[in-house]
Design a protein around this motif. Structure first.
Motif, PDB file in Angstrom:
ATOM      1  N   LYS A 461     -35.290  16.632  40.633  1.00  0.00           N
ATOM      2  CA  LYS A 461     -36.176  15.478  40.801  1.00  0.00           C
ATOM      3  C   LYS A 461     -37.101  15.269  39.609  1.00  0.00           C
ATOM      4  CE  LYS A 461     -36.235  16.090  45.832  1.00  0.00           C
ATOM      5  NZ  LYS A 461     -37.087  16.329  47.035  1.00  0.00           N
ATOM      6  N   GLN A 462     -37.435  16.359  38.928  1.00  0.00           N
ATOM      7  CA  GLN A 462     -38.347  16.254  37.790  1.00  0.00           C
ATOM      8  C   GLN A 462     -38.093  17.401  36.812  1.00  0.00           C
ATOM      9  OE1 GLN A 462     -42.528  17.111  38.665  1.00  0.00           O
ATOM     10  NE2 GLN A 462     -41.887  18.059  40.609  1.00  0.00           N
ATOM     11  N   LEU A 463     -38.613  17.239  35.601  1.00  0.00           N
ATOM     12  CA  LEU A 463     -38.549  18.280  34.588  1.00  0.00           C
ATOM     13  C   LEU A 463     -39.825  19.106  34.629  1.00  0.00           C
ATOM     14  CD1 LEU A 463     -37.189  16.144  31.585  1.00  0.00           C
ATOM     15  CD2 LEU A 463     -35.880  17.777  32.967  1.00  0.00           C
ATOM     16  N   PHE A 464     -39.687  20.416  34.415  1.00  0.00           N
ATOM     17  CA  PHE A 464     -40.844  21.308  34.417  1.00  0.00           C
ATOM     18  C   PHE A 464     -41.081  21.825  33.011  1.00  0.00           C
ATOM     19  CE2 PHE A 464     -39.230  21.483  38.758  1.00  0.00           C
ATOM     20  CZ  PHE A 464     -40.387  21.174  39.466  1.00  0.00           C
ATOM     21  N   VAL A 465     -42.270  21.617  32.521  1.00  0.00           N
ATOM     22  CA  VAL A 465     -42.643  21.989  31.160  1.00  0.00           C
ATOM     23  C   VAL A 465     -43.110  23.435  31.121  1.00  0.00           C
ATOM     24  CG1 VAL A 465     -44.221  21.488  29.238  1.00  0.00           C
ATOM     25  CG2 VAL A 465     -43.285  19.616  30.623  1.00  0.00           C
ATOM     26  N   GLY A 466     -42.748  24.145  30.062  1.00  0.00           N
ATOM     27  CA  GLY A 466     -43.279  25.478  29.823  1.00  0.00           C
ATOM     28  C   GLY A 466     -42.483  26.614  30.427  1.00  0.00           C
ATOM     29  N   ARG A 467     -41.353  26.332  31.054  1.00  0.00           N
ATOM     30  CA  ARG A 467     -40.518  27.410  31.586  1.00  0.00           C
ATOM     31  C   ARG A 467     -39.918  28.204  30.424  1.00  0.00           C
ATOM     32  NH1 ARG A 467     -39.719  26.438  37.146  1.00  0.00           N
ATOM     33  NH2 ARG A 467     -41.695  25.460  37.763  1.00  0.00           N
ATOM     34  N   LYS A 468     -39.848  29.502  30.565  1.00  0.00           N
ATOM     35  CA  LYS A 468     -39.433  30.364  29.467  1.00  0.00           C
ATOM     36  C   LYS A 468     -37.981  30.095  29.080  1.00  0.00           C
ATOM     37  CE  LYS A 468     -39.183  35.198  27.991  1.00  0.00           C
ATOM     38  NZ  LYS A 468     -39.409  36.607  28.408  1.00  0.00           N
ATOM     39  N   PRO A 469     -37.722  29.774  27.812  1.00  0.00           N
ATOM     40  CA  PRO A 469     -36.335  29.557  27.383  1.00  0.00           C
ATOM     41  C   PRO A 469     -35.555  30.866  27.391  1.00  0.00           C
ATOM     42  CG  PRO A 469     -37.921  28.626  25.803  1.00  0.00           C
ATOM     43  CD  PRO A 469     -38.690  29.504  26.731  1.00  0.00           C
ATOM     44  N   VAL A 470     -34.268  30.761  27.672  1.00  0.00           N
ATOM     45  CA  VAL A 470     -33.348  31.895  27.653  1.00  0.00           C
ATOM     46  C   VAL A 470     -32.276  31.583  26.616  1.00  0.00           C
ATOM     47  CG1 VAL A 470     -31.682  33.244  28.965  1.00  0.00           C
ATOM     48  CG2 VAL A 470     -33.781  32.439  30.072  1.00  0.00           C
ATOM     49  N   THR A 471     -32.124  32.437  25.621  1.00  0.00           N
ATOM     50  CA  THR A 471     -31.186  32.148  24.530  1.00  0.00           C
ATOM     51  C   THR A 471     -29.740  32.377  24.932  1.00  0.00           C
ATOM     52  OG1 THR A 471     -32.883  32.714  22.906  1.00  0.00           O
ATOM     53  CG2 THR A 471     -30.608  32.716  22.143  1.00  0.00           C
ATOM     54  N   VAL A 472     -29.495  33.408  25.755  1.00  0.00           N
ATOM     55  CA  VAL A 472     -28.145  33.688  26.254  1.00  0.00           C
ATOM     56  C   VAL A 472     -28.214  33.696  27.772  1.00  0.00           C
ATOM     57  CG1 VAL A 472     -26.225  35.311  26.260  1.00  0.00           C
ATOM     58  CG2 VAL A 472     -27.605  35.045  24.201  1.00  0.00           C
ATOM     59  N   LEU A 473     -27.450  32.825  28.405  1.00  0.00           N
ATOM     60  CA  LEU A 473     -27.492  32.707  29.853  1.00  0.00           C
ATOM     61  C   LEU A 473     -26.956  33.966  30.516  1.00  0.00           C
ATOM     62  CD1 LEU A 473     -26.384  28.975  30.263  1.00  0.00           C
ATOM     63  CD2 LEU A 473     -28.703  29.920  30.088  1.00  0.00           C
ATOM     64  N   SER A 474     -27.403  34.221  31.733  1.00  0.00           N
ATOM     65  CA  SER A 474     -27.143  35.504  32.382  1.00  0.00           C
ATOM     66  C   SER A 474     -25.669  35.777  32.595  1.00  0.00           C
ATOM     67  CB  SER A 474     -27.880  35.565  33.727  1.00  0.00           C
ATOM     68  OG  SER A 474     -27.459  34.511  34.577  1.00  0.00           O
ATOM     69  N   HIS A 475     -24.862  34.772  32.858  1.00  0.00           N
ATOM     70  CA  HIS A 475     -23.439  35.046  33.089  1.00  0.00           C
ATOM     71  C   HIS A 475     -22.761  35.532  31.822  1.00  0.00           C
ATOM     72  CE1 HIS A 475     -23.005  30.845  31.552  1.00  0.00           C
ATOM     73  NE2 HIS A 475     -21.835  31.266  31.135  1.00  0.00           N
ATOM     74  N   MET A 476     -23.323  35.190  30.626  1.00  0.00           N
ATOM     75  CA  MET A 476     -22.791  35.716  29.371  1.00  0.00           C
ATOM     76  C   MET A 476     -23.335  37.113  29.099  1.00  0.00           C
ATOM     77  SD  MET A 476     -20.762  35.095  26.888  1.00  0.00           S
ATOM     78  CE  MET A 476     -20.336  36.708  26.296  1.00  0.00           C
ATOM     79  N   ARG A 477     -24.628  37.326  29.368  1.00  0.00           N
ATOM     80  CA  ARG A 477     -25.229  38.643  29.133  1.00  0.00           C
ATOM     81  C   ARG A 477     -24.574  39.698  30.010  1.00  0.00           C
ATOM     82  NH1 ARG A 477     -30.025  35.794  29.836  1.00  0.00           N
ATOM     83  NH2 ARG A 477     -30.464  36.942  31.757  1.00  0.00           N
ATOM     84  N   ASN A 478     -24.227  39.289  31.230  1.00  0.00           N
ATOM     85  CA  ASN A 478     -23.660  40.251  32.184  1.00  0.00           C
ATOM     86  C   ASN A 478     -22.139  40.335  32.103  1.00  0.00           C
ATOM     87  OD1 ASN A 478     -26.281  40.604  33.119  1.00  0.00           O
ATOM     88  ND2 ASN A 478     -26.085  38.999  34.672  1.00  0.00           N
ATOM     89  N   GLY A 479     -21.543  39.424  31.339  1.00  0.00           N
ATOM     90  CA  GLY A 479     -20.084  39.328  31.311  1.00  0.00           C
ATOM     91  C   GLY A 479     -19.430  40.449  30.557  1.00  0.00           C
TER      92      GLY A 479
END
Length: 479
Positions: A461-479
Motif C-alpha cells: 500500500k505504501q513505501l517505507f523509508v529508512g528500512r535497512k538495505p540488504v545487498t544479497v537476499l537471503s535465498h542467495m546467502r542461504n543457497g
C-alpha cells in the motif's frame, strides 16, 4: 561502457568504427539497461538470465559463493558446445567455471584478492589471475599497480607504459584468437570475450590517447538537481564518486576513457578479421554489450551503481553476419532490454532450450526484419525495475525508456525524468504539478514490485523509508 559512446549513436567525439559496423549491419537496442549497474550483480543477471530479485544480488558484494543450477555457458555445454571465457568473470570463488569448459581469467584488480586481511581465507591474486601470471613471464616483477592507478581511480589517467600487445585488452583478444586455434572443430563454440576496460584504471596505450588529447571534449551534463558546490573537496580524491573535479583532470580522464573504448573497438576488429580467416564469421552470432556504464562527471557524479543514464544504460548490439536469423539490418529497437535477456537471446539463436528459471526474454523477435522499427511490441515488458544498495544512496528505479522514476530508500527522495524530451536528465520533474499523476502511477508500480521483499520496503500500500538495505537476499546467502 556507457550507452552513448558509439559514433553511430551520435557521440560527438568517440570513434568506434568496428562497433558501428556491427550496428550498421545488425541491430542496435537503444534502450538497454543494467538493472543493478555494478559488476557483480550485473554479471549474475548475464550468467543466469534472471532478474535481481531471482538471482539475489541487489548490490555489490564480493565473496558470496556463486551456486546457480542453470547458467548460460552451462546450458551451451550441455547442448554440445565448446565453451570458453577469456577475461573478466568476477565470480566467487574466482576459478568457478560457471559451466564453461575453460576460463582464461583476468578480473583486474579486486581488493578482496589483494588485501591480506579482507577475508579469513583469501584467494591469492597471482594464483587466480592468468593475465598477471602471463604478464610476469613477459616482464619479470610486473604488477597491476605499476602505473599508480587504482581500479576505482575514476578521474586519474595516464598512458599504458608497456608495449601495446601487453595491455589487458590486447591479451583478451590474443587469447580468444588462440581459442579459435585450439577449439574442438567438431563442436560449435560459445566464446565470451570479457574486457575489463574501459573500467578504470584509465590507462590506454599512447596511440589511442593521442586521438583525443587535442580534441575539444564536451563537458558532462549537469542537471538542475545536481550538487553545485563541493565543501568537502570530494572532487580532489582520485576515488571520488561525486564532486567538482578540476577541469583539466576531468578532461584528461574523459579522453582516456574514450581512448580505451576505441582501443577495444580496434581489437574487436582484429578478432573479427581472424574469425573470418577461420571461416567462422558468417557462422557466428555476435552480441556486444556492457555490464554497466560510467557516469564520468554527469551531474558531478562518477563511477556507477546510481540509476542515471550514464551509469545504468549500456550499448547492446546483435549481429548475424550469415543472416541465419533474418534480423533487420541497421535496425534500432526502442523496447527496454536488460542483462537478463542475453542468456535467452543467445540460447534462442542457437536453438537451445531456455531453462524455466530464466526471467529474461529473447530479443530476436524484436530484432527481426519483419518487425517494424518503432512499432512497439505489446508482448514485451512494459517497464524495468532496477535497484542498487549504496548506503544513503540506495535506490530503486523504474523506466519504460520514455520516463524514469527514482526512489531513494533511505531518504525518501523521489526523482522523475521525461527521457523522451530530456535524455540527459537535466530537469527533475518530480515536483512539477503537471506530472503528479505520472508520479502516482510509477510510485504505485514500485509499491507492488517491492511488496513482500525481506527488507520491508513496501506492504503493498505504501513505501517505507529508512528500512535497512540488504545487498544479497537471503535465498542467495542461504543457497
Amino acid at each position: 561502457m556507457r550507452y552513448d559512446c558509439l559514433s553511430i549513436a551520435g557521440h560527438p567525439v568517440v570513434e568506434t568504427p568496428n562497433l558501428d559496423e556491427l550496428a550498421r549491419t545488425g541491430v542496435r537496442f537503444d534502450r538497454a539497461y543494467s538493472a543493478t549497474p555494478t559488476c557483480v550483480p550485473a554479471r549474475a543477471a548475464i550468467f543466469t538470465g534472471q532478474s535481481q530479485k531471482s538471482h539475489g544480488r541487489v548490490g555489490y558484494q564480493d565473496c558470496v559463493p556463486w551456486n546457480y543450477e542453470h547458467t548460460m555457458p552451462g546450458e551451451f555445454a550441455k547442448a554440445g558446445y565448446h565453451t570458453q571465457c577469456v577475461g573478466k568473470m568476477h565470480v566467487y570463488p574466482a576459478r568457478n567455471l560457471m559451466g564453461f569448459h575453460n576460463v582464461v581469467l583476468h578480473d583486474g584488480y579486486l581488493h578482496h584478492n589483494r588485501n591480506k586481511y579482507s577475508i579469513p581465507v583469501r584467494e591469492h591474486y597471482d594464483e587466480v589471475d592468468d593475465y598477471l601470471h602471463w604478464l610476469r613471464q613477459q616482464v619479470p616483477g610486473a604488477d597491476l599497480t605499476d602505473l599508480g592507478l587504482d581500479c576505482n581511480s575514476s578521474t586519474v589517467a595516464r598512458p599504458w607504459h608497456l608495449p601495446e600487445k601487453l595491455h589487458p585488452t590486447n591479451w583478451v583478444v590474443t587469447e580468444s584468437i588462440d581459442f579459435l586455434r585450439r577449439r574442438d572443430p567438431d563442436k560449435p563454440f560459445f566464446l565470451w570475450m570479457s574486457f575489463v576496460r574501459p573500467h578504470s584504471p584509465l590507462d590506454p596505450p599512447q596511440a589511442y590517447l593521442d586521438l583525443y588529447k587535442d580534441i575539444e571534449i564536451p563537458e558532462p551534463p549537469v542537471g538542475d538537481w545536481a550538487l553545485q558546490s563541493d565543501p568537502d573537496l570530494d572532487g580532489l580524491s582520485p576515488y571520488t564518486s561525486k564532486g567538482l573535479v578540476p577541469k583539466r583532470r576531468l578532461q584528461n580522464a574523459m579522453a582516456a576513457y574514450y581512448a580505451l573504448i576505441t582501443h577495444i573497438d580496434h581489437q574487436i576488429g582484429r578478432f573479427m578479421q581472424v574469425l573470418a580467416e577461420y571461416g567462422e564469421r558468417n557462422n557466428t552470432v555476435i552480441l556486444f554489450t556492457s555490464d554497466h556504464g560510467e557516469l564520468m562527471g554527469d551531474h558531478h557524479l562518477f563511477r556507477k551503481s546510481l540509476p542515471y543514464e550514464g551509469s545504468a544504460r549500456v550499448p547492446f548490439i546483435v549481429n548475424d553476419p550469415g543472416n541465419r536469423l533474418s534480423l533487420g539490418t541497421g535496425k534500432v529497437v526502442q523496447e527496454v532490454v536488460e542483462m537478463r535477456d542475453i542468456m535467452p537471446t543467445l540460447l534462442d539463436a542457437a536453438g537451445v532450450a531456455i531453462p524455466g528459471s530464466v526471467d529474461g526474454g529473447s530479443v530476436l523477435k524484436l530484432a527481426a526484419s519483419s518487425t517494424e522499427e518503432g512499432s512497439g511490441n505489446a508482448a514485451w515488458r512494459s517497464y524495468l525495475h532496477g535497484e542498487h544498495t549504496q548506503g544513503m544512496q540506495s535506490n530503486h528505479w523504474l523506466t519504460d525508456g520514455k520516463e524514469k522514476y527514482i526512489w531513494f530508500s533511505q531518504t525518501g527522495e523521489e526523482q522523475f525524468f521525461l527521457l523522451t524530451d530530456d535524455p540527459q536528465e537535466l530537469h527533475n520533474a518530480a515536483r512539477d504539478q503537471a506530472y503528479q499523476e505520472r508520479m502516482d502511477y510509477w510510485r504505485s508500480v514500485l509499491i507492488q514490485e517491492l511488496e513482500g521483499r525481506e527488507e520491508g520496503y513496501s506492504d503493498g500500500k505504501q513505501l517505507f523509508v529508512g528500512r535497512k538495505p540488504v545487498t544479497v537476499l537471503s535465498h542467495m546467502r542461504n543457497g
